[in-house]
Design an enzyme around this catalytic site. Structure first.
Site, PDB file in Angstrom:
ATOM      1  N   ASP A  36       0.817  -1.217   0.000  1.00  0.00           N
ATOM      2  CA  ASP A  36       0.000   0.000   0.000  1.00  0.00           C
ATOM      3  C   ASP A  36       0.859   1.280   0.000  1.00  0.00           C
ATOM      4  O   ASP A  36       0.361   2.361   0.301  1.00  0.00           O
ATOM      5  CB  ASP A  36      -0.978   0.003   1.173  1.00  0.00           C
ATOM      6  CG  ASP A  36      -0.259  -0.074   2.504  1.00  0.00           C
ATOM      7  OD1 ASP A  36       0.965  -0.322   2.492  1.00  0.00           O
ATOM      8  OD2 ASP A  36      -0.909   0.106   3.541  1.00  0.00           O
ATOM      9  N   HIS A 242      23.463   4.374 -19.074  1.00  0.00           N
ATOM     10  CA  HIS A 242      22.349   4.561 -18.131  1.00  0.00           C
ATOM     11  C   HIS A 242      22.655   3.950 -16.765  1.00  0.00           C
ATOM     12  O   HIS A 242      21.781   3.392 -16.110  1.00  0.00           O
ATOM     13  CB  HIS A 242      21.050   3.967 -18.712  1.00  0.00           C
ATOM     14  CG  HIS A 242      20.534   4.726 -19.886  1.00  0.00           C
ATOM     15  ND1 HIS A 242      19.642   4.198 -20.784  1.00  0.00           N
ATOM     16  CD2 HIS A 242      20.795   5.988 -20.313  1.00  0.00           C
ATOM     17  CE1 HIS A 242      19.390   5.104 -21.724  1.00  0.00           C
ATOM     18  NE2 HIS A 242      20.066   6.187 -21.458  1.00  0.00           N
ATOM     19  N   ASP A 259      25.367  12.803 -14.001  1.00  0.00           N
ATOM     20  CA  ASP A 259      24.272  13.330 -14.828  1.00  0.00           C
ATOM     21  C   ASP A 259      23.073  13.443 -13.890  1.00  0.00           C
ATOM     22  O   ASP A 259      22.472  12.435 -13.513  1.00  0.00           O
ATOM     23  CB  ASP A 259      23.990  12.370 -15.986  1.00  0.00           C
ATOM     24  CG  ASP A 259      22.931  12.906 -16.954  1.00  0.00           C
ATOM     25  OD1 ASP A 259      22.213  13.852 -16.586  1.00  0.00           O
ATOM     26  OD2 ASP A 259      22.819  12.343 -18.063  1.00  0.00           O
ATOM     27  N   ASP A 270      18.759  19.375 -16.597  1.00  0.00           N
ATOM     28  CA  ASP A 270      19.478  18.161 -17.011  1.00  0.00           C
ATOM     29  C   ASP A 270      20.936  18.532 -17.255  1.00  0.00           C
ATOM     30  O   ASP A 270      21.252  19.139 -18.281  1.00  0.00           O
ATOM     31  CB  ASP A 270      18.804  17.615 -18.286  1.00  0.00           C
ATOM     32  CG  ASP A 270      19.400  16.297 -18.748  1.00  0.00           C
ATOM     33  OD1 ASP A 270      20.264  15.737 -18.046  1.00  0.00           O
ATOM     34  OD2 ASP A 270      18.984  15.836 -19.833  1.00  0.00           O
ATOM     35  N   HIS A 349      25.587   8.161 -28.831  1.00  0.00           N
ATOM     36  CA  HIS A 349      24.256   8.769 -28.646  1.00  0.00           C
ATOM     37  C   HIS A 349      24.182  10.104 -29.374  1.00  0.00           C
ATOM     38  O   HIS A 349      25.161  10.583 -29.928  1.00  0.00           O
ATOM     39  CB  HIS A 349      23.893   8.896 -27.166  1.00  0.00           C
ATOM     40  CG  HIS A 349      24.836   9.731 -26.341  1.00  0.00           C
ATOM     41  ND1 HIS A 349      24.864  11.098 -26.402  1.00  0.00           N
ATOM     42  CD2 HIS A 349      25.774   9.375 -25.422  1.00  0.00           C
ATOM     43  CE1 HIS A 349      25.767  11.554 -25.536  1.00  0.00           C
ATOM     44  NE2 HIS A 349      26.343  10.541 -24.947  1.00  0.00           N
ATOM     45  N   HIS A 353      18.410  16.797 -26.731  1.00  0.00           N
ATOM     46  CA  HIS A 353      16.958  16.562 -26.818  1.00  0.00           C
ATOM     47  C   HIS A 353      16.267  17.822 -26.320  1.00  0.00           C
ATOM     48  O   HIS A 353      16.873  18.654 -25.627  1.00  0.00           O
ATOM     49  CB  HIS A 353      16.557  15.348 -25.964  1.00  0.00           C
ATOM     50  CG  HIS A 353      17.118  15.376 -24.572  1.00  0.00           C
ATOM     51  ND1 HIS A 353      16.536  16.077 -23.544  1.00  0.00           N
ATOM     52  CD2 HIS A 353      18.244  14.818 -24.034  1.00  0.00           C
ATOM     53  CE1 HIS A 353      17.253  15.928 -22.442  1.00  0.00           C
ATOM     54  NE2 HIS A 353      18.313  15.185 -22.705  1.00  0.00           N
ATOM     55  N   HIS A 360      13.066  14.497 -21.377  1.00  0.00           N
ATOM     56  CA  HIS A 360      13.088  14.344 -22.836  1.00  0.00           C
ATOM     57  C   HIS A 360      11.753  14.917 -23.305  1.00  0.00           C
ATOM     58  O   HIS A 360      10.747  14.214 -23.353  1.00  0.00           O
ATOM     59  CB  HIS A 360      13.259  12.884 -23.246  1.00  0.00           C
ATOM     60  CG  HIS A 360      14.588  12.325 -22.832  1.00  0.00           C
ATOM     61  ND1 HIS A 360      14.888  10.993 -22.854  1.00  0.00           N
ATOM     62  CD2 HIS A 360      15.717  12.944 -22.377  1.00  0.00           C
ATOM     63  CE1 HIS A 360      16.136  10.810 -22.425  1.00  0.00           C
ATOM     64  NE2 HIS A 360      16.644  11.981 -22.127  1.00  0.00           N
ATOM     65  N   GLU A 383      24.899  17.797 -25.265  1.00  0.00           N
ATOM     66  CA  GLU A 383      25.557  16.837 -24.378  1.00  0.00           C
ATOM     67  C   GLU A 383      26.415  15.799 -25.101  1.00  0.00           C
ATOM     68  O   GLU A 383      26.151  14.596 -25.012  1.00  0.00           O
ATOM     69  CB  GLU A 383      24.508  16.125 -23.518  1.00  0.00           C
ATOM     70  CG  GLU A 383      23.318  15.546 -24.280  1.00  0.00           C
ATOM     71  CD  GLU A 383      22.369  14.787 -23.342  1.00  0.00           C
ATOM     72  OE1 GLU A 383      22.840  13.908 -22.593  1.00  0.00           O
ATOM     73  OE2 GLU A 383      21.159  15.062 -23.372  1.00  0.00           O
ATOM     74  N   TYR A 387      33.182   7.691 -24.623  1.00  0.00           N
ATOM     75  CA  TYR A 387      33.162   6.552 -23.689  1.00  0.00           C
ATOM     76  C   TYR A 387      34.104   5.480 -24.244  1.00  0.00           C
ATOM     77  O   TYR A 387      33.817   4.895 -25.287  1.00  0.00           O
ATOM     78  CB  TYR A 387      31.735   6.008 -23.548  1.00  0.00           C
ATOM     79  CG  TYR A 387      30.723   7.129 -23.371  1.00  0.00           C
ATOM     80  CD1 TYR A 387      30.468   7.678 -22.116  1.00  0.00           C
ATOM     81  CD2 TYR A 387      30.091   7.691 -24.485  1.00  0.00           C
ATOM     82  CE1 TYR A 387      29.586   8.738 -21.975  1.00  0.00           C
ATOM     83  CE2 TYR A 387      29.205   8.749 -24.351  1.00  0.00           C
ATOM     84  CZ  TYR A 387      28.959   9.275 -23.093  1.00  0.00           C
ATOM     85  OH  TYR A 387      28.099  10.341 -22.959  1.00  0.00           O
ATOM     86  N   ARG A 404      31.105  13.029 -20.310  1.00  0.00           N
ATOM     87  CA  ARG A 404      30.013  13.731 -20.993  1.00  0.00           C
ATOM     88  C   ARG A 404      29.917  15.112 -20.358  1.00  0.00           C
ATOM     89  O   ARG A 404      30.140  15.257 -19.138  1.00  0.00           O
ATOM     90  CB  ARG A 404      28.677  12.981 -20.840  1.00  0.00           C
ATOM     91  CG  ARG A 404      27.500  13.711 -21.490  1.00  0.00           C
ATOM     92  CD  ARG A 404      26.238  12.853 -21.697  1.00  0.00           C
ATOM     93  NE  ARG A 404      25.653  12.344 -20.479  1.00  0.00           N
ATOM     94  CZ  ARG A 404      25.724  11.099 -20.048  1.00  0.00           C
ATOM     95  NH1 ARG A 404      26.376  10.188 -20.746  1.00  0.00           N
ATOM     96  NH2 ARG A 404      25.153  10.724 -18.917  1.00  0.00           N
ATOM     97  N   GLU A 406      27.139  18.247 -20.335  1.00  0.00           N
ATOM     98  CA  GLU A 406      25.769  18.534 -20.766  1.00  0.00           C
ATOM     99  C   GLU A 406      25.258  19.836 -20.156  1.00  0.00           C
ATOM    100  O   GLU A 406      25.282  20.007 -18.936  1.00  0.00           O
ATOM    101  CB  GLU A 406      24.831  17.384 -20.321  1.00  0.00           C
ATOM    102  CG  GLU A 406      23.366  17.659 -20.614  1.00  0.00           C
ATOM    103  CD  GLU A 406      22.452  16.468 -20.279  1.00  0.00           C
ATOM    104  OE1 GLU A 406      22.782  15.692 -19.365  1.00  0.00           O
ATOM    105  OE2 GLU A 406      21.415  16.340 -20.955  1.00  0.00           O
TER     106      GLU A 406
END
Ligand code: GLY
Ligand code: MN
Ligand code: MN
Length: 435
Positions: A36, A242, A259, A270, A349, A353, A360, A383, A387, A404, A406
């Protein structure tokens, strides 16, 4: 003018863009996490954009103007309930919601099934998000069937079904001054959280300790939530795009990629920053970092009215391809590396975006087959990254470097405005802050 006038203005603009008919826009359902216990509640972005109303169990219904009636805005929401308010807290109830939020009429959500067939009668079209939620589809179809059953009594049922999201996506893509004020504040809070992360990080800590600092900083400054699950990735973990485990030990000599961005009043930020865990970049880390930064700065330069969505990505790719050749990561000419997409071994990538209520965010990236042209009021991320996983073809001193950078960028009349400048990103700025 109340703080909710801007939502009413948006509803009015939206209603003028309907080709007649009725739009049915429910907010998001509450979600059980286990037994719950619920996930923290987050309203539906479309619903909130047009209402400003944050309670669950609510539906916005907008009836567009016809030849002889003006447009009308209805809210269905939970009723006042002393018992439930003791347990769960304040709820407006229809009467107060109508007054405060400026609806024409408001009703208990329990009356939705009774009133909707009446509101849909003799209307030319229904606007809904049909592929979003199966039980809503069934419910709306049920109302339409009830209208159709009255045909012998001379009642016409809507002949057309449209998706309200196509209209709202275009509206949401261009941010107004109210929205930009919130987005700038969200960006500032997130940038300060990244500063705090840089100042706090030291070898031997765990990734989740830094995640805790980020969350502390978000909530401490009034943000309601992280806009997405924070990535706090030390060393090789930065090469997992990710990565969200956030539980490894931070080692001296490695980089830390973060990130993370907060959500404030329904709007996301972001930001990604990458910095050395011990405060000093190694020569190899420095080389790759400068390359990604150069790619990012060139990409940001492409953000201006008249340029197209893909221009920043193309600019970043060109810089990265040249750099990968210079560092010995890729062989051949820049054109050949771009043509064969050999760069994808290290940069797989896209460069950004749309950003807004959703991290996004909504908005088409192409129109009639061409990349969309930037217009003032659009907000996007820029961004690029690099890698480098261990591989025989790669010099060992580059292995496990993941970087990265961004930022959140607003398209302005003359060019662009970077919203996230408070987060340091040059090597001297980062090394100085971490001293
Ligand atoms: N944080 C998600 C992204 O950068 O797209
Ligand atoms: Mn992003
Ligand atoms: Mn991000």
């Amino acid at each position: 003018m109340t703080q909710f006038q801007k939502f009413k203005d948006r509803r009015q603009l939206f209603a003028t863009q309907l080709k007649g008919g009725v739009a049915i826009i429910p907010t998001a359902p509450e979600q059980l996490r286990n037994r719950d216990a619920h996930y923290p509640y987050r309203f539906d972005s479309y619903f909130y954009y047009l209402s400003g109303f944050r309670e669950p169990e609510a539906v916005l219904v907008i009836v567009a103007a016809s030849d002889d009636t003006a447009a009308k805005h209805y809210l269905f929401c939970r009723e006042k309930n002393q018992e439930r308010e003791i347990w769960d807290g304040f709820r407006y109830g229809p009467d107060a919601a109508r007054e405060v939020f400026g609806f024409d009429e408001a009703y208990p959500i329990t009356q939705l099934d009774e009133l909707m067939p009446r509101l849909l009668a003799n209307q030319p079209a229904v606007y809904a998000a049909f592929n979003q939620n199966q039980s809503w589809n069934q419910r709306i179809i049920g109302w339409l069937n009830q209208v159709r059953e009255q045909s012998r009594a001379g009642v016409a049922s809507p002949a057309e079904i449209h998706d309200y999201r196509t209209v709202l996506d275009d509206m949401r893509l261009i941010k107004g001054s109210d929205e930009l004020r919130i987005m700038q504040r969200a960006a500032d809070i997130s940038a300060q959280a990244h500063q705090r992360a840089m100042q706090t990080t030291s070898p031997g800590m765990r990734e989740y300790e830094i995640e805790a600092e980020l969350l502390y900083s978000f909530y401490r400054h009034g943000a309601q939530a992280p806009a997405y699950t924070s990535i706090v990735a030390g060393g090789a973990n930065a090469c997992v795009l990710h990565y969200v485990d956030n539980n490894a030990e931070l080692r001296s000599g490695d980089l830390l990629l973060i990130d993370a961005g907060c959500e404030l009043d329904g709007y996301a930020s972001d930001i990604t920053r990458t910095f050395p865990i011990n405060g000093r970049f190694t020569p190899q880390q420095r080389d790759v970092y400068q390359l990604v930064l150069a790619a990012q700065l060139d990409a940001i330069e492409q953000v201006k009215p008249g340029n197209r969505w893909n221009d920043p990505h193309q600019a970043a790719l060109r810089v990265l391809a040249q750099g990968f050749a210079d560092l010995g990561l890729c062989q051949g000419s820049v054109d050949a590396i771009l043509e064969t997409e050999d760069y994808k071994r290290f940069y797989m990538h896209k460069t950004g975006h749309w950003l807004g209520m959703d991290v996004h965010d909504v908005g088409e990236y192409k129109q009639q087959g061409d990349w969309r042209i930037f217009e003032p009021g659009m907000v996007l991320t820029v961004e690029p990254g690099c890698y480098i996983r261990p591989a025989d073809s790669v010099p060992e001193h580059f292995w496990n470097i993941g970087i990265r950078i961004e930022d959140d960028v607003l398209v302005t009349q003359l060019g662009h405005d970077v919203l996230t400048t408070l987060a340091p990103k040059t090597i001297p700025e980062i090394e100085e802050l971490m001293q």
